[in-house]
Design a protein around this motif. Sequence first.
Motif, PDB file in Angstrom:
ATOM      1  N   GLY A 346     -81.242  17.590  43.621  1.00  0.00           N
ATOM      2  CA  GLY A 346     -82.107  16.631  42.948  1.00  0.00           C
ATOM      3  C   GLY A 346     -83.412  16.358  43.652  1.00  0.00           C
ATOM      4  O   GLY A 346     -84.240  15.592  43.152  1.00  0.00           O
ATOM      5  N   ILE A 347     -83.633  16.962  44.837  1.00  0.00           N
ATOM      6  CA  ILE A 347     -84.868  16.752  45.586  1.00  0.00           C
ATOM      7  C   ILE A 347     -85.672  18.042  45.591  1.00  0.00           C
ATOM      8  O   ILE A 347     -85.155  19.115  45.900  1.00  0.00           O
ATOM      9  N   PHE A 366     -92.486  14.892  48.161  1.00  0.00           N
ATOM     10  CA  PHE A 366     -91.278  15.247  47.402  1.00  0.00           C
ATOM     11  C   PHE A 366     -91.177  14.426  46.125  1.00  0.00           C
ATOM     12  O   PHE A 366     -91.817  13.395  45.955  1.00  0.00           O
ATOM     13  N   GLU A 367     -90.336  14.910  45.221  1.00  0.00           N
ATOM     14  CA  GLU A 367     -89.873  14.148  44.067  1.00  0.00           C
ATOM     15  C   GLU A 367     -88.352  14.240  44.050  1.00  0.00           C
ATOM     16  O   GLU A 367     -87.775  15.234  44.488  1.00  0.00           O
ATOM     17  N   ALA A 368     -87.718  13.180  43.557  1.00  0.00           N
ATOM     18  CA  ALA A 368     -86.258  13.146  43.527  1.00  0.00           C
ATOM     19  C   ALA A 368     -85.788  12.454  42.260  1.00  0.00           C
ATOM     20  O   ALA A 368     -86.416  11.488  41.796  1.00  0.00           O
ATOM     21  N   ASN A 374     -87.013   9.037  38.141  1.00  0.00           N
ATOM     22  CA  ASN A 374     -87.606   9.892  39.168  1.00  0.00           C
ATOM     23  C   ASN A 374     -88.485   9.082  40.116  1.00  0.00           C
ATOM     24  O   ASN A 374     -89.217   8.184  39.695  1.00  0.00           O
ATOM     25  N   VAL A 375     -88.380   9.407  41.393  1.00  0.00           N
ATOM     26  CA  VAL A 375     -89.241   8.793  42.392  1.00  0.00           C
ATOM     27  C   VAL A 375     -90.016   9.883  43.103  1.00  0.00           C
ATOM     28  O   VAL A 375     -89.591  11.047  43.144  1.00  0.00           O
ATOM     29  N   ALA A 397     -92.154   7.888  40.344  1.00  0.00           N
ATOM     30  CA  ALA A 397     -92.950   9.118  40.354  1.00  0.00           C
ATOM     31  C   ALA A 397     -94.338   8.910  39.766  1.00  0.00           C
ATOM     32  O   ALA A 397     -95.332   9.453  40.275  1.00  0.00           O
ATOM     33  N   GLU A 398     -94.436   8.088  38.713  1.00  0.00           N
ATOM     34  CA  GLU A 398     -95.730   7.890  38.076  1.00  0.00           C
ATOM     35  C   GLU A 398     -96.692   7.066  38.938  1.00  0.00           C
ATOM     36  O   GLU A 398     -97.893   7.010  38.668  1.00  0.00           O
ATOM     37  N   ARG A 399     -96.180   6.412  39.989  1.00  0.00           N
ATOM     38  CA  ARG A 399     -97.021   5.595  40.863  1.00  0.00           C
ATOM     39  C   ARG A 399     -97.343   6.292  42.189  1.00  0.00           C
ATOM     40  O   ARG A 399     -98.043   5.738  43.023  1.00  0.00           O
TER      41      ARG A 399
END
Length: 489
Positions: A346-347, A366-368, A374-375, A397-399
Amino acid sequence: MRRAIALARRPGARAAWAALVLAAACARNPATGERQLSLVSRDQEIALGKQAAEQVRQTMGRYDDPELQAYVERVGMRIAKGSERPDLPWSFTVVDDPAVNAFALPGGPVFVTRGLLTYLTSEAELAAVLGHEIGHITARHSVEQLSKAQLAQVGLGVGMVVSEDLRRFGQVAGAGMQLLFLKFGRDDERQADALGFRYMVEQRYDPRQMAAVFRTLEAVSARGGGGRVPGWLSTHPDPGDRAETAARRAAKVEAPDRMEVDREQYLAKVDDVVFGEDPRQGYLKGSTFVHPQLGFQLTLPQGWKAQNTAAALVAVSPRQDAALQLSAAGKSSPEEAVQKFFSQEGIRAVQAPPPAVPPGGAARWFEAATEQGNVGGVVAFVPAGGTTLQIVEYAPAERLQGEADTFQRVLASFGPVTDPAARAVQPARLDVVKVPRDMSLADFAREFSSTAPPEVLAALNGVAPGGTLRAGQTAKRVVGGSPELVSGR
């Protein structure tokens, strides 16, 4: 069994089946003699307590004083073995936290903070505290709470009640540290008070000391205080007139003067115990986090709230839409740690200009995928003090783009502690002294200089503010450290 489930799901059958389940799940409690809801067996209770206790020890850490640990264990086992559940795998641990509290987990684990021990004045007072926590376990208060919560969670849905998941106590097994923050009801508190009182009397401890404990806890709670765990009144709500009730009970006991207090032995055990926050484990100086033992510091974003535990430094933004966690990552090199981080399901790495990298470290964007969505963020691994540290900063994630500069500044601030005084900082400690003559607290503070103010000295010695210490009495003061870390606020 399948036919029973099908029948129970028919209209009108659910209530009758629920009543049957409740009746079967109610057992007689050995400590109280009352019928009690319990969807958790004894073996499950013990397993749950062991799991949660291990998480507590890893998160909070044991206080490094084997002699004090053995002393608390001895007093606790003396009381527990005289209770209605002597065969439980009892354990008693002093945790390294300045908060004034004690707490019990299902099946036998009992924890006492070093902060609480500094405020007690005798073995009998310690017995009162441990007896109260043992009472929560013998009366199975946590088990009853968890059973009620689980029953509410399934809404008396019979398919769940008779399922294999519930027989393994369903989500209860994952409760872990949540057990620490269970808030007992006032009826449970009254019951634990009564059981603890009975246990200490049966072990020949002076019962008058229980009222003294409650008065001290009330005084300390009124002042507030720092720590990684809640204060006493946060987890032990006052059922009302607690100290007065204990005093009335003690008045009915014959010959309490012949029972044990053991003030001198107790004070000898807590002499030199760390008081207040221990800056060697890391401390905040303004918005800068300093860790003297590992020799590093970093600056948090302005306005972020932080909490330092034995396991990690955690900080969150004012709007709680961004966070940081700093923790130990073991002995792997920074590059090896990065590879291990991205091997998790997931990462994934994000293609972007390289982030700021602390000296000798490695960092990646990274994104997870998480259950909350999603972060995105940055992870860095940095060598410090013979270990590798992990710094993770993340936001939705959007921030991420909007927070990227803030995250970069934090990583860029990581560096060695250059101030010799900051590296050499030491905690405040208790110091036990003999009072040469009758003295007011103000006189005592002048003659035996203390880092703590007079009102804290009053609580430490179990006297009212403005009270008097008697000639020949053994008393506690606080030496070393900084006033802001020992003020009790």
